[in-house]
Design an enzyme around this catalytic site. Structure first.
Site, PDB file in Angstrom:
ATOM      1  N   ASP A 128      85.909 -16.967 109.671  1.00 43.09           N
ATOM      2  CA  ASP A 128      85.384 -16.516 108.356  1.00 43.09           C
ATOM      3  C   ASP A 128      86.373 -15.787 107.393  1.00 43.09           C
ATOM      4  O   ASP A 128      87.368 -15.478 108.085  1.00 43.09           O
ATOM      5  CB  ASP A 128      84.401 -15.317 108.704  1.00 43.09           C
ATOM      6  CG  ASP A 128      83.354 -14.788 107.579  1.00 43.09           C
ATOM      7  OD1 ASP A 128      83.397 -15.644 106.600  1.00 43.09           O
ATOM      8  OD2 ASP A 128      82.724 -13.889 107.683  1.00 43.09           O
ATOM      9  N   GLU A 129      86.008 -15.784 106.239  1.00 42.28           N
ATOM     10  CA  GLU A 129      87.251 -14.963 105.313  1.00 42.28           C
ATOM     11  C   GLU A 129      88.576 -15.653 105.310  1.00 42.28           C
ATOM     12  O   GLU A 129      89.261 -14.754 105.591  1.00 42.28           O
ATOM     13  CB  GLU A 129      87.042 -13.156 105.303  1.00 42.28           C
ATOM     14  CG  GLU A 129      85.941 -12.825 105.303  1.00 42.28           C
ATOM     15  CD  GLU A 129      85.461 -12.662 104.046  1.00 42.28           C
ATOM     16  OE1 GLU A 129      86.217 -13.043 102.977  1.00 42.28           O
ATOM     17  OE2 GLU A 129      84.359 -12.047 103.716  1.00 42.28           O
ATOM     18  N   ARG A 182      80.901  -8.802  91.517  1.00 44.35           N
ATOM     19  CA  ARG A 182      80.122  -7.873  92.182  1.00 44.35           C
ATOM     20  C   ARG A 182      78.812  -7.458  91.626  1.00 44.35           C
ATOM     21  O   ARG A 182      77.822  -7.000  91.971  1.00 44.35           O
ATOM     22  CB  ARG A 182      80.799  -6.670  92.257  1.00 44.35           C
ATOM     23  CG  ARG A 182      82.201  -6.500  93.032  1.00 44.35           C
ATOM     24  CD  ARG A 182      82.263  -7.300  94.249  1.00 44.35           C
ATOM     25  NE  ARG A 182      82.713  -8.731  94.175  1.00 44.35           N
ATOM     26  CZ  ARG A 182      82.272  -9.651  94.996  1.00 44.35           C
ATOM     27  NH1 ARG A 182      81.629  -9.393  96.115  1.00 44.35           N
ATOM     28  NH2 ARG A 182      82.729 -10.996  94.960  1.00 44.35           N
ATOM     29  N   LYS A 190      77.965 -17.744 102.203  1.00 47.23           N
ATOM     30  CA  LYS A 190      78.804 -18.258 103.245  1.00 47.23           C
ATOM     31  C   LYS A 190      78.336 -17.910 104.796  1.00 47.23           C
ATOM     32  O   LYS A 190      78.625 -18.776 105.632  1.00 47.23           O
ATOM     33  CB  LYS A 190      80.288 -18.186 103.109  1.00 47.23           C
ATOM     34  CG  LYS A 190      80.718 -16.451 103.220  1.00 47.23           C
ATOM     35  CD  LYS A 190      82.117 -16.381 102.890  1.00 47.23           C
ATOM     36  CE  LYS A 190      82.384 -14.549 102.922  1.00 47.23           C
ATOM     37  NZ  LYS A 190      82.183 -14.167 104.199  1.00 47.23           N
ATOM     38  N   THR A 191      78.201 -16.651 104.820  1.00 48.49           N
ATOM     39  CA  THR A 191      77.961 -16.110 106.198  1.00 48.49           C
ATOM     40  C   THR A 191      76.371 -16.966 106.723  1.00 48.49           C
ATOM     41  O   THR A 191      76.497 -17.404 107.906  1.00 48.49           O
ATOM     42  CB  THR A 191      77.128 -14.770 106.100  1.00 48.49           C
ATOM     43  OG1 THR A 191      78.201 -14.041 105.718  1.00 48.49           O
ATOM     44  CG2 THR A 191      76.944 -14.346 107.524  1.00 48.49           C
ATOM     45  N   GLN A 230      89.014 -15.304  95.572  1.00 49.09           N
ATOM     46  CA  GLN A 230      88.800 -14.025  96.066  1.00 49.09           C
ATOM     47  C   GLN A 230      90.110 -13.494  97.147  1.00 49.09           C
ATOM     48  O   GLN A 230      89.977 -12.642  97.818  1.00 49.09           O
ATOM     49  CB  GLN A 230      87.422 -13.608  96.922  1.00 49.09           C
ATOM     50  CG  GLN A 230      86.254 -14.002  95.718  1.00 49.09           C
ATOM     51  CD  GLN A 230      85.000 -13.667  96.333  1.00 49.09           C
ATOM     52  OE1 GLN A 230      84.541 -12.330  96.653  1.00 49.09           O
ATOM     53  NE2 GLN A 230      84.272 -14.659  96.731  1.00 49.09           N
TER      54      GLN A 230
END
Length: 655
Positions: A236-237, A604, A46-47, A267
């Site tokens: 973002d986020e 993770r 995503k970044t 998430q």
């Protein structure tokens, strides 16, 4: 070579997007005009998408001054800008980038007069805000009342949750602090006084930055000005935004309507910080004509780990369904391990870590995750015994925590009555006794050799009550031989202290129950304290250098682990009434968030995943009881994991 001139900026159109991005990422970069919701699965880059979208806009002759990039840390914003500058080979001067609070500060400095502030107002950090709350409590006379009053940390947290969620104070107290409901009128009055005090002093706390930014946008001329300036908004986020931030974004995007938000509803795990998953779920309703993009190609984990993750999250009803697919090749199945008890669980995990390390996996590529901190106590003890270096990410080691040190202070006094530090720490936990009174009492006992009765006569009435409570408790403890029973005696009084001084009292009490469970293995208080004292010598995270951290194991709560990745992940304590958290069992909404926590753990891991649960556990009231695995265990198809029932030989080798 063709170039676009943007005032003093030149951005060459030489980026090969097709070479750098997959087809899902490319769609976002090329097509995300208008309201756009990017559902970015774990490990899907995503970044990278945000950085290339930013570069694409700049190449298309959008000035940096007309772009707003909102991230959840200023460090993240800086890293994105650096990478975009590397792509464009130019400096992005003028770009609006940073956290909500950073952007708010910039705008409020320019427009302060609209809200009754001067441009040079002061911003106070959290510690200063707490001190100001303390001043308000004292000036309003709440400390003069017979009952104790919640400490500044808790009051500030209540006010912050109310502000950020846009919910009234009484609703926040009922939802998160029901044990403080009787203080609701006082806290409401304190909030008004606190606001006036800040305004008069021309200061703002961090929450005020967002509150006043939204108030500014209620002025039509301000809303028109900034909604026209920000032609493109990138966030973002987004799953971690609260209601206050949502309202700000909605106002800023009202003119051009080019708002792109990137997030993953799977998430969203921070509701206790006022994050609102509905900001993401309802985005298409709030922004008419929303385009929805999905990033489902995962670059982090093996197909077997992603299969488990996909099975976990599909049981949630309130979500945008996604199916993560792997780039990596097949590897081993995740392993679910049943152990006899928490001690065997700790021995298994510690030994397996040593084996993996001997096979060439660095300790820094291994993490042990847990739902609640108390679940890691036995493992911490085992790691110390085996000399395996570790840190607790984002927090303190078990024995460094305030509530653990508080309770141990009472026991240390029993062993060593000359222990001045422990005496003062313990007595200050009682009503009416501050540091100066503690010094006076200690001086009377140690220097003037006065007994407790003589000391009590010299104290004021309010101090007498606290001192008498302390003296009675110490007398009870002197007649208690078992350390676990002593801890439970202390808990009878310390429990109230937890609820008035910590914003997570239930978790702290569980920690202390776990401490008592460890203490049960010792015949005397002295032997217990001697053993525990050796654990306290090990360094905590704050005292470990960056170089040392490279060769060190990570222990972390799941909440602290979000956004990180490791080659190997252990999830411990996957037990009924521990994960999901008992508080979530009566709420479908809360249960879905717990399931998202499970999803976060699994995603993770890059290659190897172990999930462990003990078959039995000890409770002070009922002794040893049978413990079932988490209810989430029964939602998993049996062919997507390997199950092990642990056996142990005399040398603690596992078969």
């Amino acid at each position: 070579m063709e170039t676009y001139k943007l005032k003093q900026f030149y951005f060459p159109t030489t980026i090969n997007y097709q070479e750098k991005l997959n087809h899902q990422q490319l769609k976002v970069v090329y097509q995300a005009d208008g309201p756009s919701l990017v559902l970015a699965g774990a490990g899907s880059g995503k970044t990278r998408v945000l950085i290339y979208r930013l570069a694409y806009l700049l190449e298309k002759n959008i000035s940096p001054q007309n772009i707003l990039l909102v991230t959840f840390t200023n460090k993240a914003a800086k890293e994105m800008i650096n990478r975009a500058e590397g792509l464009l080979k130019s400096t992005l001067n003028g770009l609006w980038a940073g956290t909500f609070h950073h952007i708010a500060n910039m705008i409020l400095r320019r427009e302060a007069q609209y809200i009754g502030y001067l441009p040079n107002f002061t911003i106070v950090d959290k510690e200063d805000a707490k001190d100001l709350i303390d001043d308000c409590i004292e000036e309003l006379g709440f400390l003069k009342k017979e009952k104790l009053f919640p400490k500044k940390d808790i009051v500030l947290n209540i006010l912050s949750l109310a502000v950020n969620s846009q919910h009234p104070i009484h609703q926040i107290i009922i939802q998160f602090y029901p044990h403080l409901e009787e203080y609701t009128p006082h806290i409401k009055r304190l909030y008004s006084y606190y606001q006036d005090k800040k305004k008069n002093a021309q200061i703002m706390d961090f929450d005020d930055l967002l509150v006043y930014w939204l108030k500014l946008l209620n002025f039509h001329q301000i809303k028109d000005k900034y909604s026209k300036i920000f032609k493109y908004i990138l966030v973002d986020e987004y799953q971690d935004t609260n209601r206050l931030q949502f309202e700000i974004l909605k106002n800023l995007a009202s003119y051009h309507k080019n708002i792109l938000v990137v997030g993953d509803d799977a998430q969203s795990i921070y509701s206790f910080r006022a994050a609102d998953i509905n900001n993401l779920l309802d985005f298409p309703k709030a922004f008419e004509g929303t385009k929805i993009f999905k990033l489902e190609i995962n670059y982090r984990s093996t197909p077997q780990i992603l299969t488990l993750a996909n099975e976990i999250i599909k049981h949630n009803i309130n979500q945008f369904p996604k199916t993560l697919t792997a780039i990596k090749k097949d590897d081993c199945l995740p392993t679910i391990v049943k152990t006899k008890d928490v001690y065997q669980q700790a021995r298994f995990v510690a030994q397996k870590i040593l084996e993996l390390n001997n096979e060439g996996i660095p300790l820094k590529e291994i993490a042990v995750l847990f739902r609640s901190h108390f679940q890691a106590l036995e493992l911490e003890v085992e790691l110390i015994k085996r000399n395996i270096p570790y840190i607790v990410r984002g927090g303190l080691r078990f024995f460094e925590q305030a509530h653990i040190k508080d309770v141990l202070a009472y026991l240390k006094i029993l062993i060593n009555p000359c222990d001045e530090l422990s005496f003062k720490r313990a007595i200050c936990l009682h009503k009416g006794i501050g540091r100066s009174t503690a010094n006076k009492i200690w001086g009377g006992i140690s220097k003037e050799k006065k007994n407790f009765s003589q000391i009590e006569k010299e104290l004021q009435n309010r101090q007498k009550e606290g001192f008498k409570e302390f003296a009675n408790l110490m007398e009870t403890l002197k007649n208690t031989t078992k350390p676990d029973e002593a801890i439970h005696q202390i808990l009878k009084i310390y429990r109230d202290h937890c609820f008035l001084n910590f914003d997570n009292p239930d978790e702290r009490i569980l920690d202390l129950e776990e401490l008592a469970k460890i203490a049960k293995d010792y015949q005397t208080i002295k032997r217990f304290i001697v053993e525990i004292s050796s654990f306290e010598e090990f360094k905590g995270e704050s005292r470990i250098s960056a170089t040392e951290k490279d060769q060190i194991l990570v222990l972390s709560t799941i909440h602290q682990a979000k956004g990180l990745e490791w080659e190997v992940v252990f999830l411990i304590g996957f037990s009924d009434y521990e994960f999901p958290h008992p508080k979530a069992l009566n709420s479908q909404k809360d249960l879905e968030e717990e399931r998202r926590l499970f999803y976060v753990v699994v995603t993770r891991a890059k290659s190897i995943l172990y999930i462990t649960y003990p078959e039995t556990k000890y409770t002070f009231k009922n002794g040893i009881i049978i413990s079932r695995p988490s209810q989430f265990f029964y939602e998993l198809p049996k062919d997507i994991y390997k199950e092990i029932f642990l056996e142990e030989d005399l040398d603690n080798n596992y078969l």
